[in-house]
Design an enzyme around this catalytic site. Structure first.
Site, PDB file in Angstrom:
ATOM      1  CG  PHE A  31     -23.213  58.657 -69.566  1.00  0.00           C
ATOM      2  CD1 PHE A  31     -23.374  58.965 -68.363  1.00  0.00           C
ATOM      3  CD2 PHE A  31     -22.213  57.617 -69.676  1.00  0.00           C
ATOM      4  CE1 PHE A  31     -22.664  58.724 -67.371  1.00  0.00           C
ATOM      5  CE2 PHE A  31     -21.422  57.175 -68.861  1.00  0.00           C
ATOM      6  CZ  PHE A  31     -21.636  57.978 -67.548  1.00  0.00           C
ATOM      7  CB  VAL A  32     -19.900  62.652 -72.154  1.00  0.00           C
ATOM      8  CG1 VAL A  32     -21.133  63.340 -73.489  1.00  0.00           C
ATOM      9  CG2 VAL A  32     -19.796  63.224 -71.205  1.00  0.00           C
TER      10      VAL A  32
ATOM     11  CG  ASP B  91     -16.075  64.960 -64.292  1.00  0.00           C
ATOM     12  OD1 ASP B  91     -16.866  65.490 -63.423  1.00  0.00           O
ATOM     13  OD2 ASP B  91     -16.039  63.708 -64.120  1.00  0.00           O
TER      14      ASP B  91
ATOM     15  CG  ASP C 209     -25.954  65.478 -64.663  1.00  0.00           C
ATOM     16  OD1 ASP C 209     -26.631  65.988 -65.453  1.00  0.00           O
ATOM     17  OD2 ASP C 209     -26.084  64.269 -64.613  1.00  0.00           O
TER      18      ASP C 209
ATOM     19  N   GLY D  43     -12.771  61.895 -61.852  1.00  0.00           N
ATOM     20  CA  GLY D  43     -13.176  62.456 -63.007  1.00  0.00           C
ATOM     21  C   GLY D  43     -12.661  63.672 -63.564  1.00  0.00           C
TER      22      GLY D  43
ATOM     23  CE  LYS E 152     -24.480  64.905 -69.015  1.00  0.00           C
ATOM     24  NZ  LYS E 152     -24.781  63.701 -68.590  1.00  0.00           N
TER      25      LYS E 152
ATOM     26  NE  ARG F  15     -12.189  57.093 -63.709  1.00  0.00           N
ATOM     27  CZ  ARG F  15     -13.096  57.771 -63.217  1.00  0.00           C
ATOM     28  NH1 ARG F  15     -13.469  58.801 -63.649  1.00  0.00           N
ATOM     29  NH2 ARG F  15     -13.998  57.277 -62.206  1.00  0.00           N
TER      30      ARG F  15
ATOM     31  CG  ASP G   7     -16.256  56.647 -64.469  1.00  0.00           C
ATOM     32  OD1 ASP G   7     -16.764  57.542 -64.340  1.00  0.00           O
ATOM     33  OD2 ASP G   7     -16.432  55.478 -63.787  1.00  0.00           O
TER      34      ASP G   7
HETATM   35  P1  5GP Z   1     -24.125  65.967 -60.417  1.00  0.00           P
HETATM   36  O1  5GP Z   1     -23.966  65.747 -58.892  1.00  0.00           O
HETATM   37  O2  5GP Z   1     -24.048  67.391 -61.129  1.00  0.00           O
HETATM   38  O3  5GP Z   1     -25.429  65.378 -60.927  1.00  0.00           O
HETATM   39  O4  5GP Z   1     -22.959  65.268 -61.284  1.00  0.00           O
HETATM   40  C1  5GP Z   1     -21.835  65.295 -61.311  1.00  0.00           C
HETATM   41  C2  5GP Z   1     -20.899  63.985 -61.567  1.00  0.00           C
HETATM   42  O5  5GP Z   1     -21.643  63.164 -62.232  1.00  0.00           O
HETATM   43  C3  5GP Z   1     -19.755  64.595 -62.251  1.00  0.00           C
HETATM   44  O6  5GP Z   1     -18.434  64.739 -61.413  1.00  0.00           O
HETATM   45  C4  5GP Z   1     -19.506  63.050 -63.004  1.00  0.00           C
HETATM   46  O7  5GP Z   1     -18.742  62.074 -61.954  1.00  0.00           O
HETATM   47  C5  5GP Z   1     -20.916  62.566 -63.110  1.00  0.00           C
HETATM   48  N1  5GP Z   1     -21.650  62.595 -64.264  1.00  0.00           N
HETATM   49  C6  5GP Z   1     -22.765  63.545 -64.717  1.00  0.00           C
HETATM   50  N2  5GP Z   1     -22.699  63.452 -65.944  1.00  0.00           N
HETATM   51  C7  5GP Z   1     -21.947  62.504 -66.577  1.00  0.00           C
HETATM   52  C8  5GP Z   1     -21.770  62.042 -67.748  1.00  0.00           C
HETATM   53  O8  5GP Z   1     -22.214  62.319 -68.742  1.00  0.00           O
HETATM   54  N3  5GP Z   1     -20.582  61.309 -68.070  1.00  0.00           N
HETATM   55  C9  5GP Z   1     -20.141  60.630 -66.833  1.00  0.00           C
HETATM   56  N4  5GP Z   1     -19.058  59.803 -67.272  1.00  0.00           N
HETATM   57  N5  5GP Z   1     -20.323  61.052 -65.815  1.00  0.00           N
HETATM   58  C10 5GP Z   1     -21.054  61.917 -65.331  1.00  0.00           C
HETATM   59 MG    MG Z   2     -17.257  63.206 -60.914  1.00  0.00          MG
END
Ligand code: 5GP
Ligand code: MG
Length: 192
Positions: free
Chosen positions: A160-161, A108, A111, A52, A139, A173, A167
């Site tokens: 969700f972006v 990237d 979340d 990402g 987020k 991507r 991706d």
């Molecule tokens: P976390 O572990 O903080 O929940 O998630 C981080 C990873 O989840 C990011 O590196 C990304 O790969 C994926 N992710 C979280 N939200 C999004 C989103 O809105 N779109 C996409 N494409 N990937 C996301």
């Molecule tokens: Mg990622």
């Protein structure tokens, strides 16, 4: 210059565009200055979470003239889903020695915080001189593990972006902008 953000303005699969290519370029440029302020002229090691963060890392690196080293770490992804499932796993780890080095972790999007928390704890065990975290998107409302990045490109709502490295099932991507994927395409379309 007026920017079109409505449905299909850029790509038919996007519900809306959050950040245009020009807006991303400007923000990445100013993030480069923030990094410069933090690191001065010194060397640091970038650890980029792939796939990402590939586009963001490539652009951000070129906004700074410090000597930098680059390593990548691969973390298990969402697969064909838009919600993370379970605990992220390290699929491919670091190859550079980061003991005693200043490390900048780049992802990237922040979340739930699980991915960055996992990679940060791995990096800390390797005894870096310092660790800072830079994410393009944040987020904030979604955090399950408390974590704040040192550098944030844009704060975004819980949508969700895709695009600019992000991706859905490995698609989108290469979109130069960042947009919200149409909900009817999220779960999951027939091409996955
Ligand atoms: P976390 O572990 O903080 O929940 O998630 C981080 C990873 O989840 C990011 O590196 C990304 O790969 C994926 N992710 C979280 N939200 C999004 C989103 O809105 N779109 C996409 N494409 N990937 C996301
Ligand atoms: Mg990622």
């Amino acid at each position: 210059m007026a920017t079109q953000r409505g449905p299909s303005a850029f790509h038919p699969d996007l519900e809306s565009v959050l950040f245009t290519e020009a807006e991303i370029r400007r923000r990445v440029h100013s993030l480069g200055r923030e990094l410069k302020q933090a690191y001065g002229e010194g060397e640091f090691t970038i650890v980029s979470i792939i796939n990402g963060a590939v586009l963001f890392t490539a652009d951000l690196m070129r906004e700074i003239d410090n000597p930098v080293r680059l390593d990548c770490i691969r973390i298990s992804s969402y697969g064909d889903r838009t919600q993370s499932v379970g605990t992220p796993q390290i699929v491919h780890s670091l190859t550079l020695d980061i003991a005693g080095r200043h490390v900048l972790l780049i992802d990237d999007i922040l979340d739930t915080g699980k991915t960055i928390a996992l990679v940060s704890s791995l990096v800390r065990k390797l005894d870096p001189a310092s660790l800072r975290v830079c994410v393009l998107l944040d987020k904030q409302g979604r955090r399950e593990v408390p974590f704040e990045a040192d550098f944030v490109g844009f704060k975004i709502p819980d949508k969700f972006v895709v695009g600019y490295g992000l991706d859905f099932a490995e698609r989108y991507r290469n979109l130069p902008c960042i947009g919200v994927l149409r909900p009817d395409l999220q779960n999951p379309p027939e091409w996955t």
